[in-house]
Motif scaffolding. Sequence first.
Motif, PDB file in Angstrom:
ATOM      1  N   ILE A   1      56.877  -1.979  -1.065  1.00 55.21           N
ATOM      2  CA  ILE A   1      58.048  -0.651  -2.290  1.00 55.21           C
ATOM      3  C   ILE A   1      57.157   0.627  -1.143  1.00 55.21           C
ATOM      4  CG2 ILE A   1      57.350   0.069  -3.862  1.00 55.21           C
ATOM      5  CD1 ILE A   1      56.843  -1.912  -5.267  1.00 55.21           C
ATOM      6  N   LEU A   2      56.406   0.894  -0.606  1.00 58.38           N
ATOM      7  CA  LEU A   2      55.856   2.071  -0.137  1.00 58.38           C
ATOM      8  C   LEU A   2      56.188   2.519   0.775  1.00 58.38           C
ATOM      9  CD1 LEU A   2      52.152   2.199  -0.392  1.00 58.38           C
ATOM     10  CD2 LEU A   2      53.520   3.460  -1.385  1.00 58.38           C
ATOM     11  N   PHE A   3      56.149   0.557   2.060  1.00 62.86           N
ATOM     12  CA  PHE A   3      56.820   0.727   3.387  1.00 62.86           C
ATOM     13  C   PHE A   3      58.450   0.599   3.778  1.00 62.86           C
ATOM     14  CE2 PHE A   3      52.178   0.462   4.578  1.00 62.86           C
ATOM     15  CZ  PHE A   3      52.096   1.588   5.394  1.00 62.86           C
ATOM     16  N   GLY A   4      58.862   0.113   2.441  1.00 64.14           N
ATOM     17  CA  GLY A   4      60.507   0.171   2.125  1.00 64.14           C
ATOM     18  C   GLY A   4      61.220   0.984   2.104  1.00 64.14           C
ATOM     19  N   THR A   5      60.134   1.697   1.100  1.00 66.92           N
ATOM     20  CA  THR A   5      60.922   3.406   0.556  1.00 66.92           C
ATOM     21  C   THR A   5      60.448   4.225   2.062  1.00 66.92           C
ATOM     22  OG1 THR A   5      59.738   2.658  -1.325  1.00 66.92           O
ATOM     23  CG2 THR A   5      60.552   5.223  -0.472  1.00 66.92           C
ATOM     24  N   VAL A   6      59.665   4.034   2.810  1.00 64.65           N
ATOM     25  CA  VAL A   6      59.413   4.903   4.394  1.00 64.65           C
ATOM     26  C   VAL A   6      60.927   4.540   4.884  1.00 64.65           C
ATOM     27  CG1 VAL A   6      58.142   5.346   5.693  1.00 64.65           C
ATOM     28  CG2 VAL A   6      57.238   5.231   4.019  1.00 64.65           C
ATOM     29  N   ALA A   7      61.185   3.468   4.878  1.00 67.13           N
ATOM     30  CA  ALA A   7      62.080   3.161   6.075  1.00 67.13           C
ATOM     31  C   ALA A   7      63.637   3.380   5.881  1.00 67.13           C
ATOM     32  CB  ALA A   7      62.010   1.103   6.174  1.00 67.13           C
ATOM     33  N   ILE A   8      63.749   3.154   4.912  1.00 70.16           N
ATOM     34  CA  ILE A   8      64.737   4.092   4.262  1.00 70.16           C
ATOM     35  C   ILE A   8      64.171   5.243   3.839  1.00 70.16           C
ATOM     36  CG2 ILE A   8      66.368   3.823   2.026  1.00 70.16           C
ATOM     37  CD1 ILE A   8      64.893   1.180   0.975  1.00 70.16           C
ATOM     38  N   GLY A   9      63.428   6.034   3.177  1.00 69.06           N
ATOM     39  CA  GLY A   9      64.044   7.606   3.609  1.00 69.06           C
ATOM     40  C   GLY A   9      63.225   8.684   5.497  1.00 69.06           C
ATOM     41  N   GLY A  10      62.554   7.368   5.676  1.00 67.40           N
ATOM     42  CA  GLY A  10      62.059   7.899   7.035  1.00 67.40           C
ATOM     43  C   GLY A  10      61.014   8.994   6.573  1.00 67.40           C
TER      44      GLY A  10
ATOM     45  N   THR B   1      61.148  17.656  -1.225  1.00 65.09           N
ATOM     46  CA  THR B   1      61.544  15.924  -0.787  1.00 65.09           C
ATOM     47  C   THR B   1      60.520  15.530   0.199  1.00 65.09           C
ATOM     48  OG1 THR B   1      63.544  15.806  -2.159  1.00 65.09           O
ATOM     49  CG2 THR B   1      62.999  14.198  -0.012  1.00 65.09           C
ATOM     50  N   ASP B   2      60.379  16.541   1.518  1.00 69.87           N
ATOM     51  CA  ASP B   2      59.937  16.332   2.533  1.00 69.87           C
ATOM     52  C   ASP B   2      58.631  15.884   2.690  1.00 69.87           C
ATOM     53  OD1 ASP B   2      62.354  15.937   3.728  1.00 69.87           O
ATOM     54  OD2 ASP B   2      62.646  18.837   4.393  1.00 69.87           O
ATOM     55  N   ALA B   3      57.795  16.996   0.841  1.00 73.53           N
ATOM     56  CA  ALA B   3      56.573  16.938   1.617  1.00 73.53           C
ATOM     57  C   ALA B   3      56.038  15.654   0.742  1.00 73.53           C
ATOM     58  CB  ALA B   3      56.080  18.258   0.300  1.00 73.53           C
ATOM     59  N   ALA B   4      57.349  15.071  -0.434  1.00 70.95           N
ATOM     60  CA  ALA B   4      56.671  13.061  -0.708  1.00 70.95           C
ATOM     61  C   ALA B   4      56.706  12.648   0.303  1.00 70.95           C
ATOM     62  CB  ALA B   4      58.002  13.488  -1.893  1.00 70.95           C
ATOM     63  N   LEU B   5      57.629  12.743   0.849  1.00 69.22           N
ATOM     64  CA  LEU B   5      57.584  11.450   1.876  1.00 69.22           C
ATOM     65  C   LEU B   5      56.600  11.440   3.204  1.00 69.22           C
ATOM     66  CD1 LEU B   5      61.669  11.706   3.540  1.00 69.22           C
ATOM     67  CD2 LEU B   5      60.757   9.669   1.994  1.00 69.22           C
ATOM     68  N   LEU B   6      55.945  12.680   3.792  1.00 70.00           N
ATOM     69  CA  LEU B   6      54.909  12.743   4.033  1.00 70.00           C
ATOM     70  C   LEU B   6      53.634  12.156   3.573  1.00 70.00           C
ATOM     71  CD1 LEU B   6      53.145  14.251   6.008  1.00 70.00           C
ATOM     72  CD2 LEU B   6      52.842  16.553   4.861  1.00 70.00           C
ATOM     73  N   PHE B   7      53.501  12.702   2.205  1.00 73.81           N
ATOM     74  CA  PHE B   7      52.223  12.431   1.263  1.00 73.81           C
ATOM     75  C   PHE B   7      52.478  10.482   1.175  1.00 73.81           C
ATOM     76  CE2 PHE B   7      50.509  10.355  -2.324  1.00 73.81           C
ATOM     77  CZ  PHE B   7      49.491  10.780  -2.600  1.00 73.81           C
ATOM     78  N   LEU B   8      53.921  10.429   1.029  1.00 74.62           N
ATOM     79  CA  LEU B   8      54.283   8.518   0.779  1.00 74.62           C
ATOM     80  C   LEU B   8      54.055   8.101   2.140  1.00 74.62           C
ATOM     81  CD1 LEU B   8      55.167   6.285  -0.783  1.00 74.62           C
ATOM     82  CD2 LEU B   8      57.096   6.503   0.564  1.00 74.62           C
ATOM     83  N   ARG B   9      53.928   8.248   3.238  1.00 69.05           N
ATOM     84  CA  ARG B   9      53.926   8.282   4.941  1.00 69.05           C
ATOM     85  C   ARG B   9      52.709   7.858   5.527  1.00 69.05           C
ATOM     86  NH1 ARG B   9      56.379  12.120   7.438  1.00 69.05           N
ATOM     87  NH2 ARG B   9      54.887  12.452   9.203  1.00 69.05           N
ATOM     88  N   VAL B  10      51.480   8.884   4.559  1.00 70.60           N
ATOM     89  CA  VAL B  10      50.443   9.186   5.985  1.00 70.60           C
ATOM     90  C   VAL B  10      49.965   8.107   4.406  1.00 70.60           C
ATOM     91  CG1 VAL B  10      48.673  10.919   6.014  1.00 70.60           C
ATOM     92  CG2 VAL B  10      50.786  11.580   6.766  1.00 70.60           C
ATOM     93  N   SER B  11      49.132   8.303   3.103  1.00 76.52           N
ATOM     94  CA  SER B  11      47.874   8.348   2.579  1.00 76.52           C
ATOM     95  C   SER B  11      49.012   5.935   2.800  1.00 76.52           C
ATOM     96  CB  SER B  11      48.926   8.662   1.073  1.00 76.52           C
ATOM     97  OG  SER B  11      49.932   8.187   0.618  1.00 76.52           O
ATOM     98  N   ALA B  12      50.220   5.828   2.882  1.00 76.54           N
ATOM     99  CA  ALA B  12      50.157   4.682   2.808  1.00 76.54           C
ATOM    100  C   ALA B  12      49.557   4.127   4.051  1.00 76.54           C
ATOM    101  CB  ALA B  12      51.831   4.183   2.236  1.00 76.54           C
ATOM    102  N   SER B  13      50.318   5.217   5.270  1.00 74.14           N
ATOM    103  CA  SER B  13      49.173   4.541   6.113  1.00 74.14           C
ATOM    104  C   SER B  13      48.165   4.775   6.680  1.00 74.14           C
ATOM    105  CB  SER B  13      50.144   5.162   7.297  1.00 74.14           C
ATOM    106  OG  SER B  13      51.218   5.305   7.757  1.00 74.14           O
ATOM    107  N   VAL B  14      47.681   5.165   5.882  1.00 70.47           N
ATOM    108  CA  VAL B  14      45.804   5.404   6.540  1.00 70.47           C
ATOM    109  C   VAL B  14      45.277   3.710   5.847  1.00 70.47           C
ATOM    110  CG1 VAL B  14      43.738   6.468   5.158  1.00 70.47           C
ATOM    111  CG2 VAL B  14      45.514   7.792   7.299  1.00 70.47           C
ATOM    112  N   LEU B  15      45.939   4.125   4.513  1.00 67.55           N
ATOM    113  CA  LEU B  15      45.342   2.830   3.866  1.00 67.55           C
ATOM    114  C   LEU B  15      45.706   1.162   4.103  1.00 67.55           C
ATOM    115  CD1 LEU B  15      44.739   1.698   0.398  1.00 67.55           C
ATOM    116  CD2 LEU B  15      47.403   1.882   0.247  1.00 67.55           C
ATOM    117  N   VAL B  16      46.977   0.973   4.657  1.00 70.88           N
ATOM    118  CA  VAL B  16      46.874  -0.004   6.070  1.00 70.88           C
ATOM    119  C   VAL B  16      45.765   0.111   6.988  1.00 70.88           C
ATOM    120  CG1 VAL B  16      48.396  -1.036   7.530  1.00 70.88           C
ATOM    121  CG2 VAL B  16      49.529  -0.438   5.135  1.00 70.88           C
TER     122      VAL B  16
END
Length: 135
Positions: free
Chosen positions: A108-117, A7-22
């Motif tokens: 969707i990506l950043f909403g998920t990060v806002a919820i999941g941290g 779960t923590d690895a998924a949050l890391l991947f989500l926040r880093v990949s989405a952030s790099v994209l933006v």
Amino acid sequence: MTRFSPTDAALLFLRVSASVLVLLVHGLPKALHYSQELNAIDDPLHMGKTLTFWFALFAEVACPLLMIAGIATRLAALPILVVTAIALGFVHREWTLFEAQFAWMLLILFGTVAIGGAGRYRIAMRPRAPSRGQA
């Protein structure tokens, strides 16, 4: 030693990949081509092009960098969500779902990060507790 957490690895991947994209698609072009981007930016809330531009720059450069590091992650997701929602709701109202799919994906990506941290894998920014013998 902490155990691996999918779960923590998924949050890391989500926040880093989405952030790099933006950062690459929106933030760096604004920062590198300041004058052109300032002239081209819309001002849908009538706050002035300069203020609108600086808010977008903050949301698309500073916030992704904070999120990559895992610092104030939930808070850093909010300006990105605001800029994206304003783009969808005010600037590009004529977009079809097909044309707006990237913006919806960002919500969707950043909403998920806002919820999941940030998850457990991040830079710790908490002050250390004093060691024994220190007051």
